[in-house]
Enzyme design. Structure first.
Site, PDB file in Angstrom:
ATOM      1  CB  SER A  26     -20.083 -13.553  -5.702  1.00 33.24           C
ATOM      2  OG  SER A  26     -20.783 -14.706  -4.983  1.00 33.24           O
ATOM      3  CG  ASN A 113     -25.072 -12.999   6.583  1.00 27.33           C
ATOM      4  OD1 ASN A 113     -25.152 -13.402   5.132  1.00 27.33           O
ATOM      5  ND2 ASN A 113     -25.837 -12.509   6.596  1.00 27.33           N
ATOM      6  CB  THR A 158      25.352  -2.105   4.799  1.00 23.19           C
ATOM      7  OG1 THR A 158      26.389  -1.398   4.866  1.00 23.19           O
ATOM      8  CG2 THR A 158      25.839  -3.148   5.867  1.00 23.19           C
ATOM      9  CG  HIS A 159      24.279   1.347   2.692  1.00 24.74           C
ATOM     10  ND1 HIS A 159      23.715   3.006   3.245  1.00 24.74           N
ATOM     11  CD2 HIS A 159      24.899   1.267   3.966  1.00 24.74           C
ATOM     12  CE1 HIS A 159      23.886   2.823   4.223  1.00 24.74           C
ATOM     13  NE2 HIS A 159      24.710   2.127   4.971  1.00 24.74           N
ATOM     14  CB  SER A 280      16.220 -10.535 -25.667  1.00 19.09           C
ATOM     15  OG  SER A 280      15.900  -9.312 -26.621  1.00 19.09           O
ATOM     16  CE  LYS A 286      18.447  -8.408 -22.230  1.00 16.05           C
ATOM     17  NZ  LYS A 286      18.271  -6.846 -21.478  1.00 16.05           N
ATOM     18  CD  GLU A 293      13.047  -9.768 -14.739  1.00 20.47           C
ATOM     19  OE1 GLU A 293      12.464  -8.814 -15.166  1.00 20.47           O
ATOM     20  OE2 GLU A 293      14.329  -9.356 -15.069  1.00 20.47           O
ATOM     21  CE1 TYR A 320     -21.687 -11.150   4.044  1.00 19.80           C
ATOM     22  CE2 TYR A 320     -23.843  -9.659   2.559  1.00 19.80           C
ATOM     23  CZ  TYR A 320     -22.403 -10.424   2.447  1.00 19.80           C
ATOM     24  OH  TYR A 320     -22.554 -10.766   1.819  1.00 19.80           O
ATOM     25  CD  GLN A 325     -21.535 -11.222  -3.567  1.00 27.51           C
ATOM     26  OE1 GLN A 325     -21.520 -12.378  -3.156  1.00 27.51           O
ATOM     27  NE2 GLN A 325     -21.231 -10.034  -4.255  1.00 27.51           N
ATOM     28  CE  LYS A 328     -16.888 -14.524  -0.954  1.00 28.48           C
ATOM     29  NZ  LYS A 328     -17.295 -13.630  -0.609  1.00 28.48           N
TER      30      LYS A 328
END
Ligand code: ARG
Length: 461
Positions: A26, A113, A158-159, A280, A286, A293, A320, A325, A328
């Protein structure tokens, strides 16, 4: 014939030992825990000396050995060795190499551990401290923009259909509320994880006269964990952290989606500068909201990390297993992703320039003050709300047929639907009048927004 992927498979031609080393190691990712590992070892060594398990000379040697290891890691000069599996053994092996016998005494009364459980708790705690500061920074940026735009009218949806006019400031303060709960969740997680597992040893505790309260205190924990099995077997602190990240990421992602919509030229509600957009390679006109995003996209990784960890843990008997492991990378990745997303959001909030004229025009479209008209009928003509709703529907239809908005409908046309309507009705049909009337607690009225933003500004100062 066995097909062999030469690009990736090459290193395994050495045979089983190479495969085992690769799947077992690891160090490639848990080296991120080096500071916490050293911090834990220093506290452990000091305690071992205090209770007389090691000598003062041994502790001094351990301390100077660990300090020089920290300096080497810091300088990028530490010889990481996959054969030594993980961060704990890499550091301990180099320590012993450097200081001899004393290094071999460090692991008395502990195990990897409890060591790894400790390191990850410390890492998550540090991450929380950084993230809560960043969440506050985004909140401050939102509050400042909200004060600036307490009167700026925009459509509320809304919607994703125009519903009622709201203020831009009110909309931004909605995210302040969400982020303040995210901050609270991170702090709750911090409070719950703030117990030290160090000294639980492999799983059963130890016969050495260690002082777990002492190490807990030295490491800034509220106290030691109370059950050795739980100490080495549990990762709910990490899952809780991942949920807090995923939830915060989800809030940022919703905001990011709004930025994507708002910056679309058909909406044209806000503009982002070149700092947070890209052009772009082929279409010169653009301006893509890439940062927004990516904030939206990175949320997928945080959600994935949460589900990943829960899935790793769900079938594990106590205590354990090496499966753990796998806890992480998701934690590191989620924290790093959220760090970036919060920084990008703070930047975009400060950068965005709302187009007040377009926002106002959009706010008035779609008969958005129809509810105000119905409310006027209730208030002034004492009409039951259901009847007022019906009458307003007919007025909307009349305006639609005429190709005008409600404020453009002549009084005579209104009276043809409901004779008791008077000229006074026009006072509630503008978007400004609409938002100004929404003074109920938590409502969108500019005066409310100003008061709430000022409250937040003081709380965040
Ligand atoms: N690298 C291990 C992990 O991250 C450390 C604990 C190893 N313990 C063991 N019993 N093999 O979980």
């Amino acid at each position: 014939m066995v097909s062999r992927n030469l690009q990736w498979g090459g290193r395994f031609t050495e045979g089983p030992s190479a495969i085992m080393r690769a799947i077992n190691a690891s160090i490639g990712f848990d080296r991120k825990l080096w500071r916490q590992d050293i911090q834990g070892s220093l506290a452990h060594a000091a305690m071992l000396r205090h209770v007389g398990i090691i000598s003062a000379e041994d502790e001094a040697a351990i301390k100077s050995g660990l300090d020089s290891i920290a300096a080497r890691i810091e300088a990028g000069e530490f010889p990481w060795d996959e054969g030594l599996e993980d961060i704990h053994m890499n550091i301990e092996a180099r320590l012993t190499e450097g200081i001899g016998e004393a290094g071999k005494r460090l692991h008395t009364g502990r195990s990897r551990n409890d060591q790894v459980a400790l390191d990850l708790r410390l890492w998550v705690r540090d991450a929380i401290d950084g993230l809560t500061g960043q969440v506050e920074d985004v909140m401050r940026a939102l509050v400042a923009r909200a004060e600036e735009h307490a009167d700026t009218v925009m459509p509320g949806f809304t919607h994703l259909q125009p519903a009622q006019p709201v203020t831009f400031g009110h909309h931004l303060l909605a995210y302040v509320e969400m982020l303040s709960r995210d901050r609270g969740r991170l702090l709750d997680c911090r409070a719950r994880l703030n117990e030290s597992p160090l000294g639980a040893a492999a799983l059963a505790g130890t016969g050495f006269p260690i002082d777990r309260h002492r190490t807990a205190q030295a490491l800034g924990f509220a106290g030691p964990t109370r059950n050795s099995l739980d100490s080495v077997a549990s990762r709910d602190f990490a899952a809780e952290f991942l949920f807090a990240c995923a939830m915060c990421g989800t809030h940022l992602s919703r905001f990011a989606e709004e930025v994507v919509i708002w910056t679309n030229p058909y909406f044209g509600f806000v503009k982002l500068s070149d700092a947070f957009t890209t052009g772009s390679s082929i279409m010169p006109q653009k301006r893509n909201p890439d940062a927004a995003e990516l904030v939206r996209g990175k949320t997928g990784r945080m959600n994935g990390a949460l589900v990943g960890l829960l899935t790793v843990m769900k079938g594990l008997a106590l205590t354990y297993f090496k499966d753990m492991q796998e806890d992480k990378e998701g934690v590191f990745d989620a924290a790093e992703s959220l760090t970036l997303c919060l920084a990008a959001m703070a930047g975009m909030v400060r950068d965005m320039r709302p187009d007040a004229a377009r926002l106002k025009a959009a706010a008035g479209a779609g008969f958005s003050t129809a509810t105000d008209l119905a409310d006027w009928l209730v208030r002034e003509l004492r009409m039951p709300f259901r009847d007022a709703h019906h009458v307003t529907g007919r007025l909307v239809a009349a305006a639609e047929a005429r190709g005008c908005d409600l404020a453009g409908l002549p009084l005579a046309k209104m009276q043809a639907v409901e004779p008791r309507i008077t000229q006074a009705v026009f006072g509630v049909l503008t978007v400004e009048a609409s938002v100004a009337s929404r003074t109920s607690y938590g409502g969108t009225a500019p005066e409310n927004v100003r008061r709430m933003a000022a409250e937040w500004r003081e709380r965040l100062a």
